[in-house]
Design an enzyme around this catalytic site. Structure first.
Site, mmCIF file in Angstrom:
data_model
loop_
_atom_site.group_PDB
_atom_site.id
_atom_site.type_symbol
_atom_site.label_atom_id
_atom_site.label_comp_id
_atom_site.label_asym_id
_atom_site.label_seq_id
_atom_site.Cartn_x
_atom_site.Cartn_y
_atom_site.Cartn_z
ATOM 1 C CG HIS A 72 -16.172 62.621 -5.385
ATOM 2 N ND1 HIS A 72 -16.928 62.516 -4.316
ATOM 3 C CD2 HIS A 72 -17.325 63.022 -6.256
ATOM 4 C CE1 HIS A 72 -18.099 62.954 -4.204
ATOM 5 N NE2 HIS A 72 -18.377 63.118 -5.546
ATOM 6 C CE1 TYR A 119 -22.809 62.063 -6.816
ATOM 7 C CE2 TYR A 119 -20.381 62.580 -7.136
ATOM 8 C CZ TYR A 119 -21.613 62.663 -6.615
ATOM 9 O OH TYR A 119 -21.901 63.667 -5.677
ATOM 10 C CG HIS A 162 -20.590 60.151 4.338
ATOM 11 N ND1 HIS A 162 -22.013 60.963 3.978
ATOM 12 C CD2 HIS A 162 -19.907 60.161 3.123
ATOM 13 C CE1 HIS A 162 -21.680 61.276 2.859
ATOM 14 N NE2 HIS A 162 -20.651 60.650 2.281
ATOM 15 C CG PHE A 163 -18.058 55.403 3.403
ATOM 16 C CD1 PHE A 163 -18.007 54.182 3.770
ATOM 17 C CD2 PHE A 163 -16.818 56.219 3.759
ATOM 18 C CE1 PHE A 163 -17.276 53.607 4.333
ATOM 19 C CE2 PHE A 163 -15.999 55.584 4.424
ATOM 20 C CZ PHE A 163 -16.044 54.126 4.524
ATOM 21 C CG HIS A 164 -21.115 51.728 6.454
ATOM 22 N ND1 HIS A 164 -19.788 52.209 6.938
ATOM 23 C CD2 HIS A 164 -20.972 50.352 6.066
ATOM 24 C CE1 HIS A 164 -19.040 51.017 6.921
ATOM 25 N NE2 HIS A 164 -19.668 50.091 6.298
ATOM 26 N NE ARG A 175 -11.891 55.712 7.269
ATOM 27 C CZ ARG A 175 -12.096 56.050 5.998
ATOM 28 N NH1 ARG A 175 -11.720 57.241 5.641
ATOM 29 N NH2 ARG A 175 -12.199 55.032 5.153
ATOM 30 N NE ARG A 176 -9.143 53.466 5.582
ATOM 31 C CZ ARG A 176 -8.605 54.140 4.436
ATOM 32 N NH1 ARG A 176 -7.839 54.954 4.364
ATOM 33 N NH2 ARG A 176 -9.297 53.557 3.312
HETATM 34 C C1 HEM Z 1 -22.882 43.629 7.472
HETATM 35 C C2 HEM Z 1 -22.699 44.898 6.968
HETATM 36 C C3 HEM Z 1 -21.735 45.868 7.263
HETATM 37 C C4 HEM Z 1 -20.961 46.124 8.495
HETATM 38 C C5 HEM Z 1 -21.356 45.459 9.780
HETATM 39 C C6 HEM Z 1 -19.933 47.043 8.161
HETATM 40 C C7 HEM Z 1 -18.916 47.405 9.189
HETATM 41 C C8 HEM Z 1 -18.086 48.316 9.012
HETATM 42 C C9 HEM Z 1 -17.213 49.151 9.811
HETATM 43 C C10 HEM Z 1 -17.416 48.831 11.294
HETATM 44 C C11 HEM Z 1 -16.266 49.769 9.385
HETATM 45 C C12 HEM Z 1 -15.175 50.674 10.125
HETATM 46 C C13 HEM Z 1 -13.963 49.854 10.243
HETATM 47 C C14 HEM Z 1 -12.760 50.899 10.658
HETATM 48 O O1 HEM Z 1 -12.784 52.111 10.267
HETATM 49 O O2 HEM Z 1 -11.919 50.496 11.394
HETATM 50 C C15 HEM Z 1 -16.356 49.666 8.019
HETATM 51 C C16 HEM Z 1 -15.539 50.128 7.011
HETATM 52 C C17 HEM Z 1 -15.989 50.317 5.514
HETATM 53 N N1 HEM Z 1 -17.153 49.555 5.308
HETATM 54 FE FE1 HEM Z 1 -18.611 48.387 5.937
HETATM 55 N N2 HEM Z 1 -19.853 47.492 7.046
HETATM 56 C C18 HEM Z 1 -20.963 46.454 6.357
HETATM 57 C C19 HEM Z 1 -21.407 46.806 4.827
HETATM 58 C C20 HEM Z 1 -20.661 47.521 3.945
HETATM 59 C C21 HEM Z 1 -21.186 47.774 2.563
HETATM 60 C C22 HEM Z 1 -22.528 47.146 2.244
HETATM 61 C C23 HEM Z 1 -20.344 48.420 2.008
HETATM 62 C C24 HEM Z 1 -20.290 48.995 0.685
HETATM 63 C C25 HEM Z 1 -20.976 48.476 -0.438
HETATM 64 C C26 HEM Z 1 -19.313 48.819 3.060
HETATM 65 C C27 HEM Z 1 -17.954 49.635 2.821
HETATM 66 C C28 HEM Z 1 -17.272 49.723 3.699
HETATM 67 C C29 HEM Z 1 -15.928 50.792 3.423
HETATM 68 C C30 HEM Z 1 -15.439 51.043 1.927
HETATM 69 C C31 HEM Z 1 -15.122 50.830 4.365
HETATM 70 C C32 HEM Z 1 -13.796 51.637 4.858
HETATM 71 C C33 HEM Z 1 -12.646 50.582 4.703
HETATM 72 C C34 HEM Z 1 -11.564 51.249 4.819
HETATM 73 O O3 HEM Z 1 -11.369 52.201 5.910
HETATM 74 O O4 HEM Z 1 -10.517 51.100 4.354
HETATM 75 N N3 HEM Z 1 -19.578 48.443 4.358
HETATM 76 N N4 HEM Z 1 -17.702 48.791 7.730
HETATM 77 CU CU LIG Z 2 -16.014 62.766 -2.518
#
Ligand code: HEM
Ligand SMILES: [Cu+2]
Length: 556
Positions: A228, A232, A379-381, A442-443
């Protein structure tokens, strides 16, 4: 005379950090596009559904861990040098931390990308939360450990600079930007101990085969002890920008120096003790600790609300300086045609929305509705994926000319970038949130839309799918705009006047109580709070043996 002329050594290290950060951003962003297209079934020609998890790990690690960390050390080195008015003390040491972090990143990335290369014998599809039972190639963990250790050395470098400055300025209050940097890093030291212990004591020996059993709860708990606070670690640098630069970009001055420091103190105290809110669904942790996490998580909304107040009032002050008037009409007087301002402001607006969905996650009972669904990446996007990432991109438009001594190129493209990000993220994040409410997980590469019938509260599954795919595509286009502007400006900009001044706050350091600068006091309270939250449950998990599964729940 701008930053590069005054601090040529610091400039080189900032630029090097930005190069790694933006490389990770480009690759990680492409993986995001692949995910958005694959999991919605829009286009599945790039990777197989098995490789999806290597891609997803690459996306999470490269963006949430590598892009953020390298951008943050670059940004903070810039802030430390300009606010203490000094170069790093010893460049050999400075380059050492940079290379420790970079080598760590290369090892981790090699292990992840190895999963996409058949026959490489390597794989690390453990996702960016990397706790057992999923196991990665040892290189993945060794690289992660180096990244963390490198970031510790970075902080040592800055504390040494600060000590030198203090010897020359025994009575001054800490310059505000330095204050924000040092408090972020104090928090980082406290929280990253958890993940360092997890990786070095548990995961590396396990991945090397030295031990065969692993207690699933202990490494998870150590991870979330860090997991968590790390949010921050991503967010405070965005606050650093919103407090110290955004008021100026709005045409005004920061509202209050003391409020800024109080907010950073709050985060130092509260960030780590609330990690259990990521384990609401875990057995083996008693309800009492979970309830305590609910309460303290809601408490930590306070400094974010204070930030909203301080930053918006600073922006209003700026807008009125520019001739704005009325209760709300002043907003129209803000410089919406400047990419750095527009990006930071849009990031702030999206962060407010992310705060609301975060309150749902924080609430033990309603969280069960959204746990592990697409709601969570929705949420975290908004938070790390926009509040932090878009702020970092936007402020690059303002800082890069100070590093190159040349003006920004392709200003129109730079202006289009934050707006396209905003539109893309509105589509993708909204659709992911609603998909989560319909129960879509998700995932996963295969959300099984065809054999499972989801029952969305409103809208349809196919409508959410195309919005996710379209939003993801627009986001990727926005990212390409950003990279084109940065690469073109890096070498190609013109000589010209470069804006790099930051005016004093309206209520400055002369009004700030001295106690806020007392680092020893705040760090002591922070450690006490961490011990209250974690010592008993951790002791319980360790007492039945470090590697043996199944620690009993702690009675309260
Ligand atoms: C081009 C821009 C982006 C696109 C299209 C995108 C798309 C996605 C999608 C569709 C997922 C969900 C996948 C799933 O749960 O099966 C995901 C997960 C995630 N994204 Fe992004 N994202 C973008 C940018 C970012 C940025 C800028 C960050 C952080 C700085 C980020 C951090 C994450 C993280 C931490 C996950 C979770 C991975 C996991 O579940 O292990 N994303 N993204
Ligand atoms: Cu948290």
């Amino acid at each position: 005379m701008t930053f590069v002329d005054r601090y040529p050594d610091a400039t080189r290290i900032v630029k090097a950090s930005f190069i790694v950060a933006f490389t990770a951003l480009g690759i990680g962003g492409f993986f995001g596009l692949v995910q958005a297209l694959h999991r919605t079934g829009t286009f599945r020609g790039i990777v197989s559904s098995v490789q999806y998890y290597d891609v997803l790990t690459g996306h999470g690690v490269l963006l949430a861990l590598v892009f953020t960390t390298f951008f943050i050390v670059g940004l903070y080195q810039w802030g430390i040098s300009r606010s203490l008015e000094r170069e790093p003390e010893n460049m050999t040491f400075t380059w050492t931390w940079f290379w420790v972090m970079t080598v760590g990143t290369v090892l981790t990335a090699t292990a992840i990308l190895g999963g996409l290369v058949p026959g490489s014998g390597m794989s690390a599809a453990v996702l960016y939360t990397f706790y057992p039972p999923l196991q990665a190639h040892p290189l993945f963990y060794i690289g992660a450990a180096l990244l963390v250790v490198g970031s510790w050395l970075t902080g040592v470098d800055w504390f040494i600079s600060f000590r030198r400055w203090r010897e020359e300025h025994p009575d001054d209050s800490i310059p505000l930007q330095t204050y924000m940097v040092l408090f972020t890093w104090l928090m980082w030291y406290i929280c990253s101990i958890g993940v360092a212990l997890e990786v070095v004591v548990l995961l590396i020996p396990w991945s090397l085969g030295f031990v065969t059993n692993i207690d699933p709860l202990l490494p998870r708990t150590l991870f979330w002890y860090f997991g968590h606070a790390v949010v921050y670690f991503w967010l405070l640098p965005a606050y650093f920008v919103w407090y110290s630069i955004l008021p100026k970009l709005s045409g005004g001055r920061l509202f209050s120096d003391s409020l800024t420091r109080i907010v950073f103190v709050f985060f130092l105290l509260l960030s780590t003790p609330i990690g259990f809110h990521h384990q609401y669904a875990d057995p083996g942790i008693s309800l009492g600790y979970k309830m305590w996490a609910v309460i303290s998580t809601l408490l930590i909304l306070l400094p974010s609300l204070m930030t909203a107040f301080t930053v918006i009032s600073s922006m209003e002050h700026g807008a009125r300086q520019r001739g704005g008037s009325g209760y709300f009409a002043w907003m129209g007087a803000l410089p919406w045609n400047r990419p750095a301002f527009a990006g930071c402001a849009l990031a702030g607006i999206m962060f407010a929305a992310g705060g609301f969905s975060g309150m749902i996650n924080a609430s033990l009972n309603i969280d069960m509705l959204v746990h592990n669904t697409a709601w969570i990446p929705g949420h975290f996007h908004l938070t790390v994926g926009t509040a932090s990432a878009l702020t970092f991109m936007a402020i690059t438009y303002w800082i890069l000319p100070q590093l190159t001594g040349r003006t920004l190129k392709f200003k129109k493209l730079a202006l289009a970038q934050p707006y396209t990000w905003f539109v893309g993220m509105t589509l993708m994040s909204n659709a992911l949130h609603r998909a989560g409410l319909a129960g879509i997980p998700r995932r996963t590469a295969e959300p099984e839309y065809r054999s499972v019938t989801y029952d969305p509260p409103f809208g349809t599954v196919s409508e959410m799918q195309w919005q996710t795919a379209l939003g993801g595509t627009i986001l990727f286009i926005s990212l390409v705009f950003f990279l084109v502007v940065v690469i073109a400006s890096w070498r190609g900009g013109q000589e010209g006047p470069i804006d790099d001044t930051i005016p004093e706050p309206l209520s400055g350091a002369e009004h700030t109580p001295k106690i806020l600068d007392n680092m020893k006091l705040w760090i002591a309270i922070a450690i006490v709070l961490v011990l209250l939250a974690y010592s008993l449950p951790l002791a319980d998990m360790v007492m039945d043996g470090l590697f043996s599964p199944g620690a009993p729940p702690t009675p309260v």
